[in-house]
Design a protein around this motif. Structure first.
Motif, PDB file in Angstrom:
ATOM      1  N   UNK A   2      42.222  32.568 105.988  1.00 17.81           N
ATOM      2  CA  UNK A   2      43.032  32.068 105.097  1.00 17.81           C
ATOM      3  C   UNK A   2      44.527  32.858 105.155  1.00 17.81           C
ATOM      4  N   UNK A  32      58.756  27.806 105.047  1.00 18.65           N
ATOM      5  CA  UNK A  32      59.093  26.860 103.927  1.00 18.65           C
ATOM      6  C   UNK A  32      57.991  26.712 103.419  1.00 18.65           C
ATOM      7  N   UNK A  34      55.839  25.020  99.848  1.00 16.95           N
ATOM      8  CA  UNK A  34      55.772  23.777  98.855  1.00 16.95           C
ATOM      9  C   UNK A  34      54.555  24.347  97.692  1.00 16.95           C
ATOM     10  N   UNK A  36      52.079  21.619  95.347  1.00 18.09           N
ATOM     11  CA  UNK A  36      51.466  20.262  95.005  1.00 18.09           C
ATOM     12  C   UNK A  36      50.744  20.315  93.768  1.00 18.09           C
ATOM     13  N   UNK A  38      47.545  18.400  91.597  1.00 15.69           N
ATOM     14  CA  UNK A  38      46.738  17.232  91.956  1.00 15.69           C
ATOM     15  C   UNK A  38      45.715  16.849  90.777  1.00 15.69           C
ATOM     16  N   UNK A  42      42.449  11.814  92.474  1.00 11.08           N
ATOM     17  CA  UNK A  42      43.670  11.497  93.042  1.00 11.08           C
ATOM     18  C   UNK A  42      44.113  12.413  94.241  1.00 11.08           C
ATOM     19  N   UNK A  43      44.990  12.220  94.973  1.00 10.66           N
ATOM     20  CA  UNK A  43      45.506  12.834  95.764  1.00 10.66           C
ATOM     21  C   UNK A  43      46.659  14.012  95.424  1.00 10.66           C
ATOM     22  N   UNK A  44      46.859  14.868  96.131  1.00 13.80           N
ATOM     23  CA  UNK A  44      48.198  16.181  95.672  1.00 13.80           C
ATOM     24  C   UNK A  44      49.338  15.231  95.763  1.00 13.80           C
ATOM     25  N   UNK A  46      53.603  15.832  95.679  1.00 10.06           N
ATOM     26  CA  UNK A  46      54.372  16.866  95.817  1.00 10.06           C
ATOM     27  C   UNK A  46      55.290  17.305  94.505  1.00 10.06           C
ATOM     28  N   UNK A  89      48.216  23.605  94.121  1.00  9.10           N
ATOM     29  CA  UNK A  89      48.339  23.968  95.397  1.00  9.10           C
ATOM     30  C   UNK A  89      49.504  24.770  95.874  1.00  9.10           C
ATOM     31  N   UNK A  93      54.569  26.348 105.716  1.00 10.18           N
ATOM     32  CA  UNK A  93      54.675  25.858 106.870  1.00 10.18           C
ATOM     33  C   UNK A  93      55.551  26.719 107.761  1.00 10.18           C
ATOM     34  N   UNK A 101      51.052  22.395 107.846  1.00 10.58           N
ATOM     35  CA  UNK A 101      50.635  22.961 106.280  1.00 10.58           C
ATOM     36  C   UNK A 101      49.652  23.753 106.169  1.00 10.58           C
ATOM     37  N   UNK A 103      47.195  25.504 103.159  1.00  9.56           N
ATOM     38  CA  UNK A 103      47.172  25.383 101.867  1.00  9.56           C
ATOM     39  C   UNK A 103      46.363  26.595 101.309  1.00  9.56           C
ATOM     40  N   UNK A 104      46.425  26.926  99.965  1.00 11.77           N
ATOM     41  CA  UNK A 104      45.661  27.785  99.275  1.00 11.77           C
ATOM     42  C   UNK A 104      44.577  26.980  98.756  1.00 11.77           C
ATOM     43  N   UNK A 105      43.729  27.645  97.928  1.00 13.89           N
ATOM     44  CA  UNK A 105      42.437  26.924  97.552  1.00 13.89           C
ATOM     45  C   UNK A 105      42.917  26.426  95.965  1.00 13.89           C
TER      46      UNK A 105
ATOM     47  N   UNK B  42      39.631  24.407  99.940  1.00 10.48           N
ATOM     48  CA  UNK B  42      40.950  24.575 100.900  1.00 10.48           C
ATOM     49  C   UNK B  42      41.145  23.071 101.494  1.00 10.48           C
ATOM     50  N   UNK B  90      41.375  13.702 102.861  1.00  9.97           N
ATOM     51  CA  UNK B  90      42.738  12.931 102.414  1.00  9.97           C
ATOM     52  C   UNK B  90      43.559  12.399 103.629  1.00  9.97           C
ATOM     53  N   UNK B 105      46.840  10.061 100.132  1.00  7.45           N
ATOM     54  CA  UNK B 105      46.133   9.196  99.419  1.00  7.45           C
ATOM     55  C   UNK B 105      45.355   9.888  98.363  1.00  7.45           C
TER      56      UNK B 105
END
Lengths: 113, 113
Positions: A2, A32, A34, A36, A38, A42-44, A46, A89, A93, A101, A103-105, B42, B90, B105
Protein backbone atom coordinates in the motif's frame (compact mmCIF):
# COMPACT_ATOMS: atom_id res chain seq x y z
CA UNK A 1 2.15 -2.93 -1.02
CA UNK A 2 0.00 0.00 0.00
CA UNK A 3 1.49 3.28 -1.12
CA UNK A 4 -1.15 5.40 0.57
CA UNK A 5 -1.87 4.82 4.23
CA UNK A 6 -4.52 6.16 6.53
CA UNK A 7 -3.49 4.83 9.90
CA UNK A 8 -6.55 5.96 11.81
CA UNK A 9 -9.53 3.83 10.83
CA UNK A 10 -11.95 6.01 12.77
CA UNK A 11 -12.32 9.45 14.30
CA UNK A 12 -15.03 10.78 16.60
CA UNK A 13 -15.44 14.53 17.02
CA UNK A 14 -17.97 16.82 18.59
CA UNK A 15 -20.07 19.04 16.36
CA UNK A 16 -18.45 22.42 15.90
CA UNK A 17 -14.93 21.18 16.64
CA UNK A 18 -12.15 20.51 14.17
CA UNK A 19 -11.70 17.14 12.47
CA UNK A 20 -8.16 16.31 11.38
CA UNK A 21 -7.62 13.35 9.10
CA UNK A 22 -4.12 12.17 8.28
CA UNK A 23 -2.63 10.40 5.30
CA UNK A 24 0.90 9.19 4.56
CA UNK A 25 2.33 8.03 1.26
CA UNK A 26 5.49 6.24 0.24
CA UNK A 27 5.83 6.94 -3.48
CA UNK A 28 7.88 10.08 -4.05
CA UNK A 29 6.56 10.24 -7.64
CA UNK A 30 3.08 11.13 -6.45
CA UNK A 31 2.34 14.72 -7.38
CA UNK A 32 -1.41 15.13 -7.01
CA UNK A 33 -3.50 14.28 -3.99
CA UNK A 34 -7.22 14.05 -3.46
CA UNK A 35 -9.72 13.46 -0.71
CA UNK A 36 -12.96 11.65 -1.35
CA UNK A 37 -15.96 11.37 0.94
CA UNK A 38 -18.21 8.32 0.98
CA UNK A 39 -21.60 7.77 2.57
CA UNK A 40 -22.93 4.22 3.12
CA UNK A 41 -24.32 2.56 -0.01
CA UNK A 42 -23.04 5.37 -2.20
CA UNK A 43 -19.95 5.83 -4.31
CA UNK A 44 -17.11 8.11 -3.23
CA UNK A 45 -17.51 11.78 -4.12
CA UNK A 46 -14.64 14.14 -4.77
CA UNK A 47 -14.04 16.60 -1.94
CA UNK A 48 -10.81 18.53 -2.40
CA UNK A 49 -7.42 18.14 -4.02
CA UNK A 50 -3.93 19.58 -3.89
CA UNK A 51 -1.05 19.65 -6.31
CA UNK A 52 2.48 19.03 -5.13
CA UNK A 53 3.47 22.59 -6.01
CA UNK A 54 1.25 23.82 -3.17
CA UNK A 55 1.27 23.16 0.53
CA UNK A 56 -2.29 24.22 1.28
CA UNK A 57 -5.62 24.32 -0.47
CA UNK A 58 -8.82 25.57 1.07
CA UNK A 59 -12.44 25.16 0.04
CA UNK A 60 -14.97 26.42 2.53
CA UNK A 61 -14.78 24.35 5.70
CA UNK A 62 -12.26 21.96 4.16
CA UNK A 63 -8.50 22.55 4.03
CA UNK A 64 -5.88 20.14 2.82
CA UNK A 65 -2.25 20.51 3.87
CA UNK A 66 0.65 18.84 2.11
CA UNK A 67 4.11 18.23 3.56
CA UNK A 68 6.11 16.74 0.72
CA UNK A 69 9.30 16.24 2.68
CA UNK A 70 7.39 14.14 5.21
CA UNK A 71 5.20 12.52 2.53
CA UNK A 72 2.21 13.49 4.60
CA UNK A 73 -1.07 15.23 3.99
CA UNK A 74 -3.96 16.08 6.20
CA UNK A 75 -7.55 17.19 5.82
CA UNK A 76 -9.01 19.68 8.25
CA UNK A 77 -12.75 20.15 8.59
CA UNK A 78 -13.75 23.23 10.54
CA UNK A 79 -16.32 23.36 12.00
CA UNK A 80 -17.42 19.74 11.86
CA UNK A 81 -21.09 19.16 11.17
CA UNK A 82 -23.25 16.02 11.56
CA UNK A 83 -23.49 15.74 7.75
CA UNK A 84 -19.72 15.29 7.66
CA UNK A 85 -20.11 11.83 9.21
CA UNK A 86 -18.79 9.59 6.44
CA UNK A 87 -15.74 7.63 5.34
CA UNK A 88 -12.94 9.79 3.96
CA UNK A 89 -10.46 8.35 1.48
CA UNK A 90 -7.10 9.84 0.71
CA UNK A 91 -5.82 9.22 -2.84
CA UNK A 92 -2.68 10.02 -4.78
CA UNK A 93 -1.59 10.06 -8.40
CA UNK A 94 1.79 10.06 -10.03
CA UNK A 95 3.00 12.27 -12.84
CA UNK A 96 3.89 11.74 -16.52
CA UNK A 97 0.84 9.85 -17.71
CA UNK A 98 0.49 7.80 -14.56
CA UNK A 99 -3.27 8.09 -14.41
CA UNK A 100 -3.88 5.57 -11.68
CA UNK A 101 -5.17 6.70 -8.34
CA UNK A 102 -3.87 4.88 -5.27
CA UNK A 103 -6.30 5.00 -2.38
CA UNK A 104 -5.90 4.66 1.36
CA UNK A 105 -8.21 2.40 3.37
CA UNK A 106 -10.32 5.28 4.60
CA UNK A 107 -11.08 6.95 7.92
CA UNK A 108 -14.61 6.81 9.30
CA UNK A 109 -15.56 10.15 10.81
CA UNK A 110 -18.42 10.38 13.28
CA UNK A 111 -19.56 13.84 14.28
CA UNK A 112 -21.40 13.81 17.62
CA UNK A 113 -24.16 16.32 18.26
CA UNK B 1 -30.55 12.12 -13.25
CA UNK B 2 -27.80 9.82 -12.06
CA UNK B 3 -24.42 10.79 -13.50
CA UNK B 4 -22.78 7.37 -13.23
CA UNK B 5 -25.14 4.45 -12.83
CA UNK B 6 -24.33 0.80 -12.29
CA UNK B 7 -26.59 -2.21 -12.41
CA UNK B 8 -27.26 -4.27 -10.50
CA UNK B 9 -26.68 -2.74 -7.08
CA UNK B 10 -26.55 -6.17 -5.43
CA UNK B 11 -25.56 -9.46 -7.00
CA UNK B 12 -25.53 -12.82 -5.24
CA UNK B 13 -24.38 -15.75 -7.29
CA UNK B 14 -22.86 -19.19 -6.99
CA UNK B 15 -19.25 -20.10 -7.58
CA UNK B 16 -18.50 -20.97 -11.16
CA UNK B 17 -21.17 -18.72 -12.64
CA UNK B 18 -20.54 -15.95 -15.18
CA UNK B 19 -21.96 -12.51 -14.45
CA UNK B 20 -21.87 -8.99 -15.81
CA UNK B 21 -22.08 -5.57 -14.20
CA UNK B 22 -23.15 -2.68 -16.39
CA UNK B 23 -22.10 0.94 -16.11
CA UNK B 24 -23.29 4.02 -17.92
CA UNK B 25 -22.33 7.67 -17.54
CA UNK B 26 -24.28 10.63 -18.91
CA UNK B 27 -21.60 13.23 -18.21
CA UNK B 28 -19.99 13.16 -21.63
CA UNK B 29 -16.71 12.02 -20.09
CA UNK B 30 -14.00 10.39 -22.18
CA UNK B 31 -12.59 8.10 -19.50
CA UNK B 32 -14.19 5.34 -17.46
CA UNK B 33 -12.85 3.07 -14.74
CA UNK B 34 -13.59 -0.03 -12.74
CA UNK B 35 -12.46 -0.16 -9.13
CA UNK B 36 -12.69 -2.99 -6.63
CA UNK B 37 -13.14 -2.37 -2.91
CA UNK B 38 -12.04 -5.45 -1.05
CA UNK B 39 -12.74 -6.61 2.48
CA UNK B 40 -9.95 -4.39 3.81
CA UNK B 41 -11.78 -1.41 2.28
CA UNK B 42 -9.00 -0.47 -0.13
CA UNK B 43 -10.17 0.87 -3.47
CA UNK B 44 -8.01 -0.60 -6.22
CA UNK B 45 -8.21 0.26 -9.87
CA UNK B 46 -8.79 -2.64 -12.21
CA UNK B 47 -9.30 -1.13 -15.66
CA UNK B 48 -9.60 2.18 -17.40
CA UNK B 49 -10.87 3.02 -20.86
CA UNK B 50 -10.33 6.30 -22.67
CA UNK B 51 -12.60 6.80 -25.68
CA UNK B 52 -13.23 3.05 -25.83
CA UNK B 53 -9.51 2.26 -25.72
CA UNK B 54 -8.07 0.28 -22.82
CA UNK B 55 -5.39 2.39 -21.10
CA UNK B 56 -5.07 0.79 -17.68
CA UNK B 57 -5.14 -2.94 -17.16
CA UNK B 58 -4.01 -3.83 -13.69
CA UNK B 59 -3.00 -7.29 -12.60
CA UNK B 60 -6.38 -8.91 -12.32
CA UNK B 61 -7.32 -12.48 -13.28
CA UNK B 62 -8.19 -12.81 -16.94
CA UNK B 63 -11.59 -14.06 -15.81
CA UNK B 64 -12.37 -10.33 -15.60
CA UNK B 65 -12.99 -8.73 -18.95
CA UNK B 66 -14.11 -5.13 -19.47
CA UNK B 67 -16.05 -4.13 -22.54
CA UNK B 68 -16.71 -0.61 -23.75
CA UNK B 69 -19.23 -0.50 -26.59
CA UNK B 70 -19.08 3.29 -26.62
CA UNK B 71 -17.50 5.93 -24.44
CA UNK B 72 -20.62 6.24 -22.27
CA UNK B 73 -20.61 2.57 -21.28
CA UNK B 74 -18.11 0.30 -19.59
CA UNK B 75 -19.30 -3.14 -18.60
CA UNK B 76 -17.47 -5.71 -16.52
CA UNK B 77 -17.86 -9.39 -17.26
CA UNK B 78 -16.60 -11.99 -14.82
CA UNK B 79 -16.23 -15.65 -15.76
CA UNK B 80 -16.08 -18.62 -13.40
CA UNK B 81 -16.76 -16.61 -10.27
CA UNK B 82 -14.77 -17.49 -7.15
CA UNK B 83 -15.41 -16.79 -3.47
CA UNK B 84 -12.56 -14.27 -3.48
CA UNK B 85 -14.32 -12.16 -6.07
CA UNK B 86 -16.81 -11.08 -3.43
CA UNK B 87 -16.36 -7.33 -3.09
CA UNK B 88 -17.92 -4.00 -3.97
CA UNK B 89 -17.18 -2.94 -7.54
CA UNK B 90 -17.31 0.74 -8.42
CA UNK B 91 -17.54 2.25 -11.85
CA UNK B 92 -16.28 5.79 -12.32
CA UNK B 93 -15.71 8.35 -15.04
CA UNK B 94 -13.64 11.48 -15.54
CA UNK B 95 -13.54 14.12 -18.28
CA UNK B 96 -10.14 12.96 -19.47
CA UNK B 97 -7.63 10.29 -18.53
CA UNK B 98 -5.37 12.81 -16.84
CA UNK B 99 -8.24 14.23 -14.82
CA UNK B 100 -8.43 12.18 -11.68
CA UNK B 101 -11.39 13.95 -10.10
CA UNK B 102 -13.54 11.00 -10.97
CA UNK B 103 -17.26 10.63 -10.49
CA UNK B 104 -18.23 7.28 -8.98
CA UNK B 105 -21.31 5.12 -9.32
CA UNK B 106 -23.04 3.81 -6.21
CA UNK B 107 -21.27 0.46 -6.38
CA UNK B 108 -22.28 -3.15 -6.98
CA UNK B 109 -21.96 -5.48 -4.02
CA UNK B 110 -21.07 -8.89 -5.43
CA UNK B 111 -21.40 -11.89 -3.15
CA UNK B 112 -20.21 -15.26 -4.37
CA UNK B 113 -21.55 -18.21 -2.40
Amino acid sequence: DQQVKQNSPSLSVQEGRISILNCDYTNSMFDYFLWYKKYPAEGPTFLISISSIKDKNEDGRFTVFLNKSAKHLSLHIVPSQPGDSAVYFCAARGSFNDYKLSFGAGTTVTVRA
Amino acid sequence: DTAVSQTPKYLVTQMGNDKSIKCEQNLGHDTMYWYKQDSKKFLKIMFSYNNKELIINETVPNRFSPKSPDKAHLNLHINSLELGDSAVYFCASSPQAANTEAFFGQGTRLTVV
